[in-house]
Design an enzyme around this catalytic site. Structure first.
Site: not given
Ligand code: AGP
Length: 614
Positions: A2, A27, A106-107, A487, A494, A510, A609
């Site tokens: 949040c 966020r 937030n949490g 990646e 996503e 496999h 994020k």
């Molecule tokens: C990546 O595009 C994602 N948003 C997610 O996998 C992200 O890399 C992961 O949550 C780690 O975030 P950070 O690098 O802020 O720790």
């Protein structure tokens, strides 16, 4: 997770709070709300399911201009649901004592169920399914005329993580904020104070900020914050200055933050490299590591802890450290690492990679590593973030703020910084000065190489539109291109919601190859590097199952082009820089597929994020 924001000052609070929520929306964005004081001194709460824009509309429709003009203190929240559906009832702020106290959080309150039962037995009536409302009622129960004291007492009963802001009708000039596990920053302005989950909601008002630390609670007025422990001992926290401009947190004419951040990579990587290459000794200068070559030479094993895209960067790092520094390297999924009682000692260096510097599992892995006596270094993008501060040493990416939820420039900057770290560790071992100098040249050339890939964006868009209606896709690669394939798959997954998986090219036989048919494209990383011949064989196996193949091919490599249905050409690189250059092509492919599908690219469904809860 949040985003919370609060304001006390002389300016109209509601407009400022809404703008703050827009900046924090990456966020979490499934519902939002705010609370502010009316002229009569009551607390007005307005909440809405959905995006901040809907809340803003409701605010304008349900309040008059004078009311908004006269509100000079308020708190607000944009949500990523953990407990209870994203509805208006479950949106924050949550209130207690018939609206006399309002709270944004937030949490996660882990022991909320027992607190709720206790509060209900005291006659409190709950209106939501959230964990947060339990805390609001608990604060109400402890309130005896001193808001700070009531919040401190209540937080002593709480298990879990929080960044909170609390207001009360009895204290129309105060906001009480506190943090444990979730980030909270205080912006100190002229006759006003802003509190927020991160600096992007503060930087347009002031660049003077205070980062609260775990266990801090603060009484905030327009004169500034007074910071204490929960036992009321005074705490001093330094004022820091935000280094980037507000413009960096705007789209700059691009349709999406993600596209802007993809096109920012040449500049972002120049910032990540600037002043960090010693072209005389052929090594890297990473002063934030605060370790002498002698100390670096004693490191016997590297452990990389991270999540998501950052973990993929760490997996690329394994190839770099083992090839350039002959250093055994283990990339670890942070959420597993923190609970597996890791075997660590003084000669192990743990590198925690996190763009936000706030990811809960990675933070916990840092704390566990410090507990186990290992050396710990943070590789973060957000300056002053918790992981960066708690690791105590490390390297900042200097990639600038990354707003798009799908990480792009942070990934390429992470891999580039890992390459510089491998260069430095290598030069403390067997890597010669000549090889070091060559690698410095390679690294210096990265930004211009990326420019060449960006110049292909239109060609990539044409190919992407062709595959925008598929439901599944595989990404395959070998060696250092295997984590790069992972990646690529994550980016497509996503933001376009296509079920994509990355595989080491030989692994398809496999099992996964059973899924292939003419509707199931394979994106093959066919860079002209060791292992290409083998991957060409795997591509033939996919074609034999009628799967269309999109090849990422080194320009001029006709042999590879011939086996592909579609080709994305990238410049020739060494294996050490290939993941960075290839990733940019995969980011553009994912972006254009998602755009062709009309997806919410900057705020994909169900994501956030920075993942600040377990
Ligand atoms: C990546 O595009 C994602 N948003 C997610 O996998 C992200 O890399 C992961 O949550 C780690 O975030 P950070 O690098 O802020 O720790």
């Amino acid at each position: 997770m949040c985003g919370i924001v609060g304001y006390v000052g002389k300016r109209p609070a509601t407009e400022l709070l809404i703008n703050g929520l827009h900046r924090l929306e990456y966020r979490g964005y499934d519902s939002a709300g705010l609370a502010f004081f009316t002229a009569s001194g009551a607390i007005r709460v307005i909440k809405q399911a959905g995006k901040v824009a809907l809340l803003e509309k409701k605010l304008i429709e349900t309040t008059d201009a004078t009311e908004r003009e006269n509100a000079h203190l308020g708190i607000a929240h944009t949500r990523w649901a953990t407990h209870g559906l994203p509805t208006e009832e479950n949106a924050h702020p949550h209130t207690a004592c018939s609206g006399e106290i309002a709270l944004v959080h937030n949490g996660i309150i882990e022991n909320y169920a027992s607190i709720r039962k206790q509060m209900e037995s005291h006659g409190c009536v709950f209106s939501s399914q959230t964990d947060t409302e339990a805390l609001a009622h608990l604060i109400g129960a402890y309130y005896k005329g001193d808001l700070l004291a009531a919040v401190s007492q209540a937080l002593k009963k709480v298990e879990g993580t929080y960044g909170i802001a609390v207001i009360s009708v009895h204290h129309p000039d105060q906001i009480v904020v506190a943090r444990k596990g979730s980030p909270l920053v205080i912006g100190v302005g002229e006759n006003e104070t802003i509190v927020a989950s991160d600096v992007s909601a503060i930087v347009s008002h002031t660049r003077q900020v205070i980062y609260l630390q775990d266990g801090d609670i603060a009484l905030v007025t327009l004169a500034g914050p007074q910071i204490f422990t929960l036992d009321n001992a005074t705490v001093h926290r330094p004022v820091a200055t935000i280094e980037w401009e507000i413009g960096a947190a705007e789209k700059g004419g691009f349709e999406h933050f993600m596209l802007k951040e993809i096109f920012e990579q040449p500049m972002a990587l120049q910032n990540a490299i600037r002043g960090r290459l010693d072209m005389a000794l052929g090594t890297a200068i990473l002063s934030g590591l605060n370790m002498t070559p002698r100390e670096l030479a004693t490191v016997q094993r590297l452990i990389i802890v991270a999540c998501g895209t950052s973990l993929h960067a760490g997996m690329v790092g394994k190839y770099l450290f083992e090839a350039l520094a002959t250093l055994p390297t283990d990339p670890e999924q942070a959420a597993e690492f923190r609970y597996c009682n890791p075997i660590l000692g003084p000669n192990e260096l743990v590198v925690a990679i996190s763009q936000s510097g706030e990811t809960a599992d990675t933070l916990a892995a840092v704390r566990e590593s410090i507990q186990k006596g290992a050396l710990v270094a943070g590789l973060c993008n957000v300056v002053g973030s918790t992981i960066a501060r708690e690791a105590g040493r490390g390297v900042y990416l200097h990639a600038g703020p990354e707003i798009g939820v799908a990480s792009t420039k942070a990934f390429t900057a992470q891999v580039t910084v890992l390459l510089m770290l491998a260069l430095k560790l290598g030069r403390c071992r067997r890597l010669s000065r000549e090889d070091g100098l060559w690698l410095c040249q390679e690294i210096t050339a990265i930004p211009s190489m990326i420019e060449k890939v960006l110049a292909q964006s239109h060609a990539i868009e044409v190919i992407a539109s062709k595959y925008a209606s598929v439901s599944n896709a595989f990404f395959i690669g070998r060696g250092i291109l295997y984590p790069t394939a992972l990646e690529g798959a994550l980016k497509l997954k996503e933001i376009s919601y296509i079920h994509a998986e990355g595989y080491q090219a030989a692994e398809l036989k496999h099992g996964p190859i059973a899924l292939l048919d003419e509707h199931f494209p394979v994106i093959a990383l066919l860079n002209d590097l060791p292992g290409k011949e083998k991957t060409l064989g795997n591509v033939q196996e996919c074609r034999a199952r009628k799967a269309p193949v999109i090849g990422i091919v080194t320009e001029g490599d006709h042999e590879a082009e011939e086996v592909c249905n579609d080709v994305i050409r990238i410049p020739r690189t060494s294996q050490y820089t290939a993941p960075v250059i290839t990733a940019v092509a995969l980011q553009l492919f994912a972006y254009y597929v998602a755009r062709a599908r009309g997806c919410e690219i900057d705020q994909p469904r169900n994501l956030a994020k920075s993942v600040t809860v377990e």
